[in-house]
Design a protein around this motif. Structure first.
Motif, PDB file in Angstrom:
ATOM      1  N   TYR A 167       0.868  -1.174   0.000  1.00 13.34           N
ATOM      2  CA  TYR A 167       0.000   0.000   0.000  1.00 13.34           C
ATOM      3  C   TYR A 167       0.900   1.217   0.000  1.00 13.34           C
ATOM      4  O   TYR A 167       1.795   1.323   0.848  1.00 13.34           O
TER       5      TYR A 167
ATOM      6  N   ASP B  41      -6.552   6.602   5.227  1.00 17.98           N
ATOM      7  CA  ASP B  41      -5.360   6.054   4.559  1.00 17.98           C
ATOM      8  C   ASP B  41      -4.368   5.501   5.582  1.00 17.98           C
ATOM      9  O   ASP B  41      -3.765   4.443   5.377  1.00 17.98           O
TER      10      ASP B  41
ATOM     11  N   HIS C  31      -4.975   4.423   8.667  1.00 16.14           N
ATOM     12  CA  HIS C  31      -5.478   3.181   9.269  1.00 16.14           C
ATOM     13  C   HIS C  31      -5.369   2.016   8.286  1.00 16.14           C
ATOM     14  O   HIS C  31      -4.987   0.916   8.655  1.00 16.14           O
ATOM     15  N   ARG C  32      -5.682   2.298   7.034  1.00 16.49           N
ATOM     16  CA  ARG C  32      -5.598   1.223   6.047  1.00 16.49           C
ATOM     17  C   ARG C  32      -4.150   0.715   5.942  1.00 16.49           C
ATOM     18  O   ARG C  32      -3.909  -0.493   5.947  1.00 16.49           O
TER      19      ARG C  32
ATOM     20  N   ASP D 262      -3.260  -1.289   9.079  1.00 13.41           N
ATOM     21  CA  ASP D 262      -4.009  -2.551   9.087  1.00 13.41           C
ATOM     22  C   ASP D 262      -3.426  -3.532   8.072  1.00 13.41           C
ATOM     23  O   ASP D 262      -3.307  -4.722   8.354  1.00 13.41           O
ATOM     24  N   TYR D 263      -3.086  -3.035   6.892  1.00  8.62           N
ATOM     25  CA  TYR D 263      -2.519  -3.905   5.860  1.00  8.62           C
ATOM     26  C   TYR D 263      -1.183  -4.486   6.321  1.00  8.62           C
ATOM     27  O   TYR D 263      -0.917  -5.676   6.162  1.00  8.62           O
TER      28      TYR D 263
ATOM     29  N   THR E 172      -1.938  -7.028   9.112  1.00  4.50           N
ATOM     30  CA  THR E 172      -2.733  -8.184   8.689  1.00  4.50           C
ATOM     31  C   THR E 172      -1.984  -9.060   7.687  1.00  4.50           C
ATOM     32  O   THR E 172      -1.968 -10.280   7.809  1.00  4.50           O
TER      33      THR E 172
ATOM     34  N   HIS F  45     -12.918   3.682  11.496  1.00  7.64           N
ATOM     35  CA  HIS F  45     -11.912   2.664  11.217  1.00  7.64           C
ATOM     36  C   HIS F  45     -12.558   1.451  10.536  1.00  7.64           C
ATOM     37  O   HIS F  45     -13.354   0.743  11.131  1.00  7.64           O
ATOM     38  N   GLN F  46     -12.180   1.230   9.265  1.00  9.65           N
ATOM     39  CA  GLN F  46     -12.709   0.078   8.517  1.00  9.65           C
ATOM     40  C   GLN F  46     -11.693  -1.064   8.574  1.00  9.65           C
ATOM     41  O   GLN F  46     -10.556  -0.878   8.171  1.00  9.65           O
TER      42      GLN F  46
ATOM     43  N   PRO G  67      -9.545  -4.255   7.471  1.00  7.44           N
ATOM     44  CA  PRO G  67      -9.062  -4.579   6.131  1.00  7.44           C
ATOM     45  C   PRO G  67      -9.812  -5.769   5.534  1.00  7.44           C
ATOM     46  O   PRO G  67     -10.389  -6.568   6.269  1.00  7.44           O
ATOM     47  N   PRO G  68      -9.822  -5.859   4.215  1.00 10.34           N
ATOM     48  CA  PRO G  68     -10.549  -6.948   3.555  1.00 10.34           C
ATOM     49  C   PRO G  68      -9.788  -8.259   3.700  1.00 10.34           C
ATOM     50  O   PRO G  68      -8.853  -8.520   2.964  1.00 10.34           O
ATOM     51  N   ILE G  69     -10.172  -9.058   4.660  1.00  6.45           N
ATOM     52  CA  ILE G  69      -9.506 -10.352   4.816  1.00  6.45           C
ATOM     53  C   ILE G  69     -10.509 -11.452   4.540  1.00  6.45           C
ATOM     54  O   ILE G  69     -11.709 -11.258   4.643  1.00  6.45           O
TER      55      ILE G  69
END
Lengths: 541, 541
Positions: free
Chosen positions: B130, B143, B145-146, B149-150, B153, B176-177, B179-181
């Motif tokens: 990222y 951004d 947090h993403r 998190d990336y 994770t 806070h979203q 991450p897509p796991i």
């Protein structure tokens, strides 16, 4: 049919490349075999960032440089140096070994791989003009010619990746297509020259400001001829320093806005006709934007853009413009006797060393057999007050400004021009990055002289209002002792007397020398003092 | 509203990051101000490649690492180290200063610029998961947090670029979203576990092969528990070495195809049920593809892919699989008494040092308070016969294999875990790349022990049929004297007796030590001898 890598080395050798800088690795082992069999000598460096800098310096002096590295761990470790060559227009060819075409198909997780097998090439697309993997014997020759033509024509790095099973592949010879360059329209040229002559003839105080492209396009002699015909003062940008001989009576010094010498600044900014040749408008060339240049009285000529006042001539080439101007019969002639030649703001001093007295002694030492290289930091600004003698005897990273440039570039410079002794002026921080490369100087029996400004700090950050920040202080060691460990000679310098003595011994030496010059962290070169002043003023304003 | 950079440092500190590795520069000066004001300590290194390696090692031990650099000359000089972190799954956060949002609009040629102001971010897209420039106060928090998190994770590097006028910008807090796991489907998990249990229960000779993800996802304790319940032999990949305690009676060593120990190879390749946990099928993990693993008897479990025999379970997560398997009541229990624990192929020797006797003495010296780091080259293969004691007390670049990893990683490791003494095993070529970084160890009062294999060559290239190539030979210096110049202690080692003595003195020392071990260029570690043999066999075949 020619074989791929031998063919490349043959073409490069024909262009004057006699040395290749790099480090072998398993994916580049066959490539190194081909290199060792070629007429080009492999120079194995200690670290890829140094290989990049050395090849860049070589390119600046020879017109073409070569770095040969291995995949990822080699190539990706040289990105910064190649980016610097791009930014400062140095024609550097990067060859990288890489996994074979066949093994890429059969295996996924080969060591050194990052995301995909294309990662390194994609990275190089961002820092070079042309980046290609030579995986096709039918198109390889055209790709090779295009890469070399681009490097030579546009003075930028190019990248060719050679899968290890392609090194000796037989390739089809391609018809050589010249690169897409702008061609000079003769009517446009006539008009541009006429307009320039009219401005020059009307002007009371014309000045020439020359830049690095004069060197890159080998126009130095024409520029001197033009200057002498015109009889006007000549100054240079930092990046273009010494493209015009700094010992010439018409040369007044580096123009650098408020950072530079006030005499130069006044002459340039009060001129009613500024002829800028091959010079770029960067922040470092413009005294951190303290320059005041009036477009209405400027003739701006580079390979990328030719503009007179506010209009452009898109179909005129730099070389053609300069050649035509130079041979014009209508050039005015001014009397050069009123010009005060370059006068460094430095003075001899006894007692403890200062940047000023260091620069003074350095200027005494420089002659027509030396080439001076500076690193980034205070030593880069300091160059304002270094006076070389011959043309093209000075190198520095005056736009990209990467620390670590100095020592490896001195090695590249001395190989590129064995008749000149390289003198590198580097800060202690920069020396810690790439000073180990002097091992290579020792092995090659080169004898550059490295002046380390030992002030235990990043002086150029300190001066930006950070005198008390911990993070601008660095460790100090005895660099003279360090030199001895690496097989050279070293001198601790605390007085001008010691410095003169060391210069004398260094001049006689067959090995490299380190001059460990002890400077107070509060001392700065004259130009950096101006930068600090400007910085403080900006903060207030 | 929080301020941008202080907010990032706060979040990172909450995740256990206490040190940031890097070098300041003018575009990162404000960022360093914010860093110095935060709870995270800036560790100013000598060279960016080292900053990257140190932060990578820190990330491997702590679960998150941080490098803070300046624009281009900093960031682009760290690409190789970050690429290594990507390849080997190390969660490293890179923060780079850069030109301000406003000055980018107003000026074109700011120093350090390559092609466009986006060049560095685009390069980082190729070596990180990222990469984002934080130029918008409204979206910055999301951004940030993403990115974190990336990194946490997916265990890969992420890159955030902070324009210098954004450092203290007030930013809007974002929701806070996560991450897509992939989420575990419980039915799929049940089926996968049932199938695994059936295979394990039917098998006569099951074996566990564990890899680096066991460390990255902190599953070490569960893996030991699982192994002890099953009573089966356990081996590790090179990259996963020591995720399972190497002093454990069920641990048999590193599996590495024909390169590794024949006992390990036989057990793995003759097993009727191979349970691979967190291990990747790289060339270096598979003995340069000399491994013979039968998919029909393999259970393959990583964070990226779970496969049993020839079918996959896309909706099962590594952690959930291991947790469920570990707590199953139906695990078979084998009798571990027949297992021969790891037996390095090394022996004590008097007289001149060899790689074998070096490894023997090293194994005697290692205890539960040490962490061993190897560099690339012969020392990397050599790790096959290094036996650590505790789990997670070994680091190496066993896939990306970049030289220069060793010394800076030892510094990062010792800061990450101050209770363990770092021991770096590095070749002389690698030491010349990054050994200068010991200056930082000295300044920080760290006392790593650096073993330099001084054989004046790139031994791992030499062994690939290049014994007589000039370009595999390198300069040699006295590394013991070098240590003293940098403020540490140094020892020249020619015999095992001297080595034991030096280890003893190094253990007691508060400063770093360099053990300059003189090895013949013709000598190789036992594992590299196998590599050389395999290489020669491939050439013939």
């Amino acid at each position: 049919m020619p074989q791929l890598a031998p063919h490349i080395f043959e073409l490069l050798h024909n262009q004057g490349v006699q040395h290749a800088f790099g480090i072998p690795g398993d994916f580049a082992l066959t490539l190194y075999d081909a290199l060792a069999e070629s007429k080009i000598k492999p120079i194995v460096m200690t670290h890829e960032p140094c290989a990049g800098f050395a090849a860049d310096a070589y390119a600046r002096i020879r017109g073409l440089g070569l770095a040969v590295v291995t995949y990822s761990v080699g190539g990706l470790n040289m990105v910064n140096a190649v980016a610097g060559a791009y930014a400062e227009k140095s024609p550097l060819v990067v060859l990288s070994g890489s996994p074979g075409v066949r093994e890429r198909r059969e295996r996924d997780l080969l060591h050194h791989k990052v995301k995909t097998f294309d990662t390194q090439r994609r990275v190089y697309e961002e820092v070079s003009l042309y980046a290609k993997t030579l995986d096709n014997p039918t198109t390889a020759d055209a790709d090779i010619h295009r890469a070399l033509d681009y490097a030579i024509t546009f003075k930028r790095p190019v990248y060719l990746e050679i899968p290890r099973d392609m090194v000796y592949a037989e390739i089809e010879e391609a018809e050589h297509q010249p690169p897409p360059i702008k061609r000079t329209d003769s009517d446009a040229l006539t008009e541009a020259i006429a307009e320039t002559l009219e401005m020059l003839n009307r002007a009371a105080s014309p000045v020439m400001l020359v830049g690095v492209e004069v060197h890159r396009f080998w126009l130095q002699e024409k520029i001197v001829m033009l200057a002498e015909k015109l009889g006007v003062p000549v100054c240079a940008t930092m990046l273009g320093k010494s493209v015009f001989p700094e010992g010439h009576p018409q040369y007044i010094g580096v123009y650098n806005g408020e950072v530079g010498h006030p005499y130069v600044r006044n002459i340039v900014e009060e001129s009613d006709c500024l002829l800028m040749l091959g010079a770029f408008m960067t922040d470092f060339n413009l005294g951190l934007f303290s320059a005041h240049l009036n477009p209405a009285s400027t003739i701006y000529v580079t390979s990328e853009r030719i503009a007179i006042k506010h209009h452009e001539y898109p179909n005129v080439r730099l070389e053609d413009f300069i050649t035509a101007l130079c041979s014009s019969k209508e050039l005015p002639h001014h009397n050069p006797s009123g010009i005060t030649p370059m006068k460094p703001r430095v003075a001899p001093a006894n007692g403890k060393m200062s940047m000023s007295s260091l620069l003074y002694e350095l200027n005494q030492f420089i002659d027509s057999n030396t080439v001076v290289v500076t690193d980034a930091g205070d030593v880069l600004f300091a160059a304002d007050d270094i006076q070389t003698q011959e043309g093209t005897s000075f190198l520095c990273p005056a736009f990209y400004a990467s620390m670590g440039f100095g020592v490896p570039s001195a090695i590249g410079a001395q190989l590129a021009d064995p008749f000149r002794r390289a003198i590198a002026l580097v800060g202690d921080g920069a020396f810690q990055m790439t000073g180990m490369e002097l091992l290579t100087a020792k092995r090659l029996e080169l004898n550059p002289i490295v002046i380390v400004v030992n002030n235990s700090s990043f002086a150029s950050l300190r001066m930006m209002g950070h005198q008390n920040a911990d993070f601008v202080n660095i460790s100090s060691i005895n660099y003279a002792e360090f030199a001895k460990i690496l097989g050279g000679q070293g001198f601790v310098i605390e007085t001008a007397q010691q410095l003169r003595q060391a210069f004398h011994l260094a001049r006689e030496s067959d090995t490299f020398s380190i001059l460990d010059v002890r400077i107070s962290p509060d001392d700065l070169s004259p130009a950096s003092q101006r930068v600090a002043y400007l910085f403080a003023k900006t903060l207030k304003g």
